[in-house]
Design a protein around this motif. Structure first.
Motif, short mmCIF file in Angstrom:
data_model
loop_
_atom_site.label_atom_id
_atom_site.label_comp_id
_atom_site.label_asym_id
_atom_site.label_seq_id
_atom_site.Cartn_x
_atom_site.Cartn_y
_atom_site.Cartn_z
N LEU A 299 0.73 -1.35 -0.17
CA LEU A 299 -0.12 0.00 -0.11
C LEU A 299 0.82 1.05 0.01
O LEU A 299 0.54 2.23 -0.91
N PHE A 300 1.95 1.16 0.73
CA PHE A 300 2.94 2.30 0.85
C PHE A 300 3.50 2.73 -0.66
O PHE A 300 3.71 3.72 -1.16
N LEU A 301 3.85 1.75 -1.24
CA LEU A 301 4.50 1.61 -2.45
C LEU A 301 3.57 2.25 -3.55
O LEU A 301 3.70 3.05 -4.39
N LEU A 302 2.40 1.52 -3.52
CA LEU A 302 1.17 1.95 -4.36
C LEU A 302 0.90 3.54 -4.32
O LEU A 302 0.68 4.17 -5.22
N PHE A 303 0.80 3.91 -3.17
CA PHE A 303 0.46 5.31 -2.87
C PHE A 303 1.53 6.39 -3.58
O PHE A 303 1.20 7.28 -4.33
N TRP A 304 3.00 5.96 -3.10
CA TRP A 304 3.96 6.81 -3.65
C TRP A 304 4.06 6.74 -5.30
O TRP A 304 4.66 7.68 -5.95
N ILE A 305 3.93 5.33 -5.77
CA ILE A 305 3.82 5.38 -7.13
C ILE A 305 2.72 6.20 -7.82
O ILE A 305 3.01 6.69 -8.72
N VAL B 194 1.28 9.05 -6.69
CA VAL B 194 1.77 10.37 -6.46
C VAL B 194 2.81 10.65 -7.49
O VAL B 194 2.65 11.72 -8.23
N LEU B 195 3.66 9.82 -7.81
CA LEU B 195 4.77 10.00 -8.77
C LEU B 195 4.30 10.24 -10.19
O LEU B 195 4.79 11.12 -10.92
N MET B 196 3.31 9.18 -10.21
CA MET B 196 2.89 9.16 -11.95
C MET B 196 1.75 10.59 -12.01
O MET B 196 1.96 11.07 -13.01
N ILE B 197 1.10 10.89 -10.94
CA ILE B 197 0.19 12.05 -11.24
C ILE B 197 0.98 13.22 -11.51
O ILE B 197 0.88 14.23 -12.25
N SER B 198 2.18 13.45 -10.56
CA SER B 198 3.04 14.50 -10.71
C SER B 198 3.56 14.54 -11.95
O SER B 198 3.99 15.69 -12.62
N ILE B 199 3.96 13.44 -12.59
CA ILE B 199 4.81 13.22 -14.08
C ILE B 199 3.66 13.80 -14.96
O ILE B 199 3.90 14.51 -15.96
#
Length: 52
Positions: free
Chosen positions: A12-18, A20-25
């Motif tokens: 869940l932690f990795l999914l959340f940060w992935i 966030v990263l994809m949305i920012s990209i």
């Protein structure tokens, strides 16, 4: 909140940060300035602007 195994919390932690990263990209990509290699039509080198 249901009890999750530690591995599921890591997922869940990795999914959340992935996410966030994809949305920012995607936001960065949509606001990116595209530079073209074509010379602009305003720049006319053959025209002499000096009155010599």
């Amino acid at each position: 909140m249901p009890q999750l195994s530690p591995l599921n919390w890591i997922f869940l932690f990795l999914l959340f940060w992935i996410a966030v990263l994809m949305i920012s990209i995607l936001i960065w990509w949509s606001k990116k300035i595209y530079f073209s290699t074509k010379t602009p039509k305003i720049l006319n080198i053959s025209e002499n602007k000096w009155n010599w």
